[in-house]
Write an enzyme that holds these catalytic residues in place. Sequence first.
Site, mmCIF file in Angstrom:
data_model
loop_
_atom_site.group_PDB
_atom_site.id
_atom_site.type_symbol
_atom_site.label_atom_id
_atom_site.label_comp_id
_atom_site.label_asym_id
_atom_site.label_seq_id
_atom_site.Cartn_x
_atom_site.Cartn_y
_atom_site.Cartn_z
ATOM 1 N N LYS A 155 -6.270 -5.628 11.567
ATOM 2 C CA LYS A 155 -6.952 -4.343 11.399
ATOM 3 C C LYS A 155 -7.880 -4.035 12.574
ATOM 4 C CE LYS A 155 -10.100 -1.938 8.228
ATOM 5 N NZ LYS A 155 -10.889 -2.045 6.979
ATOM 6 N N GLU A 157 0.864 -1.187 0.000
ATOM 7 C CA GLU A 157 0.000 0.000 0.000
ATOM 8 C C GLU A 157 0.897 1.233 0.000
ATOM 9 O OE1 GLU A 157 -3.526 -2.145 2.635
ATOM 10 O OE2 GLU A 157 -1.963 -1.002 3.647
ATOM 11 N N ASP A 191 -10.393 2.355 4.229
ATOM 12 C CA ASP A 191 -9.104 1.743 3.915
ATOM 13 C C ASP A 191 -8.230 2.774 3.222
ATOM 14 O OD1 ASP A 191 -9.851 -0.659 4.987
ATOM 15 O OD2 ASP A 191 -10.414 -1.577 3.075
ATOM 16 N N ASP A 202 0.088 0.360 10.573
ATOM 17 C CA ASP A 202 0.467 -0.907 11.186
ATOM 18 C C ASP A 202 1.778 -1.448 10.618
ATOM 19 O OD1 ASP A 202 -1.218 -1.385 13.238
ATOM 20 O OD2 ASP A 202 -2.150 -3.180 12.391
ATOM 21 N N ASP A 258 -15.074 -7.174 10.738
ATOM 22 C CA ASP A 258 -16.088 -6.146 10.522
ATOM 23 C C ASP A 258 -17.497 -6.721 10.519
ATOM 24 O OD1 ASP A 258 -15.521 -7.548 8.235
ATOM 25 O OD2 ASP A 258 -14.746 -5.842 7.121
#
Length: 729
Positions: A277, A111, A301, A140, A441
């Site tokens: 997460k 990412e 995100d 993270d 989630d």
Amino acid sequence: MAKSNYVPLFETKQVIGRIFFRCIAASIFLGICFIVMYRVMFFPVGGKAERWTWIGLFLSELWFCLYWFFTTVSRWNSVYRLPYIDRLSQRFGKELPGIDIFVCTADPLMEPPSIVVNTVLSVMAYDYPPEKLSIYLSDDGGSDLTFYAMLEAANFSKTWLPFCKKLKVEPTSPEAYFRTASEPVNAEWLSVKKLYDEMKMRIEATTKLDRIPDYIRKQHKGFREWDFVTSKRDHQTILQILIDGRDTNAVDIKGDPLPTLVYLAREKRPQYHHHFKAGAMNALIRVSSRISNGPIILNVDCDMYSNNSKSIKYSLCIFMDEEKGDEIAYIQFPQKFNNLTKNDIYGSSFRVIQQLELAGLDANGGPMYIGTGCFHRREALCGKQYEKNYKVDWKKLKDTKANESASVLEETCKVLASCTFEHNTPWGKEMGLKYGILVEDIITGLSIKCRGWKSMYLNPEREGFLGVAPTTLLQLLVQHTRWAEGHLQIFLSRYCSLVYGYKRIPLKLRLAYCPFNLWAANCLATLYYVVVPCLCLLKGFSLFPKISSPWVVPFVYVAFVHRAYSLGEFLWCGGTFRGWCNDQRVWLFKRTTSYFFAFFQTILKLLGYSQLTFALTAKVSDENVSERYEQELIEFGATSPMFDILATLAMLNLFGSFGAIKKVILDADEDFKVLDQFGLQILLCLVLVTINLPVYQALFFRKDNGKMPSSVTYKSIIFALLACTVAMY
């Protein structure tokens, strides 16, 4: 506001075509009943193998019927919401609540910081009072590269935010805006673009270098934190308030206030589980409660940039509605993507799911929380039980921001993101996001609704958020393996909606969760239908009615009407015919590979043979892969057990089709008895061959790097020939 003067801030409308859908569903159900009658009445009395083959096919069809029932229930009464932000402005003016925005990233390689920066800048530029916005980045990966990118974003925001406000920029992600906007003859526009390009170049240069140059490290005290970092899995809490929105000096180039911007890399130690997460989100909830404590939380995100600057106000129309808003815990936006090809080669758009199935969940008590693009009521996310007399007076809501200086807050908040803070606390159980399952989630949203809250689904005409879809088939299959595995874990755990939601949420909502939770379980019935009819065709064992028999009608009707209606829905939702064909192909690929691996990985974990893992999906791809993606060529250029399965199944049906065609030709002199007896089986094989045309192309005809590896080709031919040989003898 008096009840007689009440004007709703949003409206609820039924989805068009509801009656037609119900009629089609009723006719399909009738056809299913006739199919079941046929399977029972014509049960073979011959050999043992024939009986067991028939039973297997019957069980597969019963499974498809059950799954169809769950899907139909979830869509029986779909609705959509229409917010009225003009009414919100008239009623509340500037008396709006604080909004805390969480952006999560985990790996600067998968990412890239340039993507993260665009997401952060896009949410900083919301059409909302900046002094009421607080943006938190959870890193993270604990990377100084990401921290440096955030410093660049903080500096560039002083120019970008007033530019967005002045020109009413949409989308507010600089990369997305400058990529799509036509270049005007405007000095300010060119100047801002130049500043962005220079910032992007600096960020990408440091990322490529994989370290921060010394002259940059000296520019901010925060870099000293990395002097004590052992690795990304072993470091102290790093917390830096990059922009303090309370500071009168924190202004843009026009003198207007800037939103608060906070960087957080929570503490990680090898001996403590960090819960992926979910753990990052819970750390952000605690840290933000001390710094800004906004009553509404948005989480996205790192690759899901804001595409609609009014999304906050749309959500507040629901949260702040005097009659229905107080019972809403969260508002979910759909997960959409900006890099889809014209015909959506990998079926990533989820058109029907997002426009109809999630809207159906909304009518039954609320959509699932899908982990991004979701506005939360902080109290509900922190474990509060809903009570019927619960009311929020938004006009009297006090500002609860901390009074301490930024430096004091940085030190006092570090403990809230430490490894040991959650020990012997309700966090991860009754507070925040839940731990222990890959799709944390989903169970978090379910548990919130089981505490009495409801949720709503917002799908505005202009998409709220846009992200990056997988650009290779393997990326897609790996992503869906993780999702399917997590959903099946839920179904087999105490959080199964049928059990956990008993007497807590409506029956329709409990059933509506099942199509998603049972994704992985579809693999067995699908594999049976793909493999067994083909082998039985070679063996000479008929599994379906003769073409001349009236019993063929329900089979043909159910298959044709179900797929024809599916095509109609897809086109109505904005897709193309080729897009629908691609969607059907990927649907089959996922069921025979992703769901297959997810199913058995879940069983192994239940038996204690595997541990919980979390796989990131890459947000970047090399240039050649991107070119093939734009040309809508499926990417097979990797060795993977998933491709072994896909290629073997494709070859198996190709051989079965060749065998069937041979039988039909040889039988031409006998009034085509073979075609009459095996017509539906032959048709099924030919349909599967048609679906697998890109696989054959990758196996035998393509010359680019996206072709199927030679080892996969050889293995698939050998396995398919072996299966055909065994079936014939």
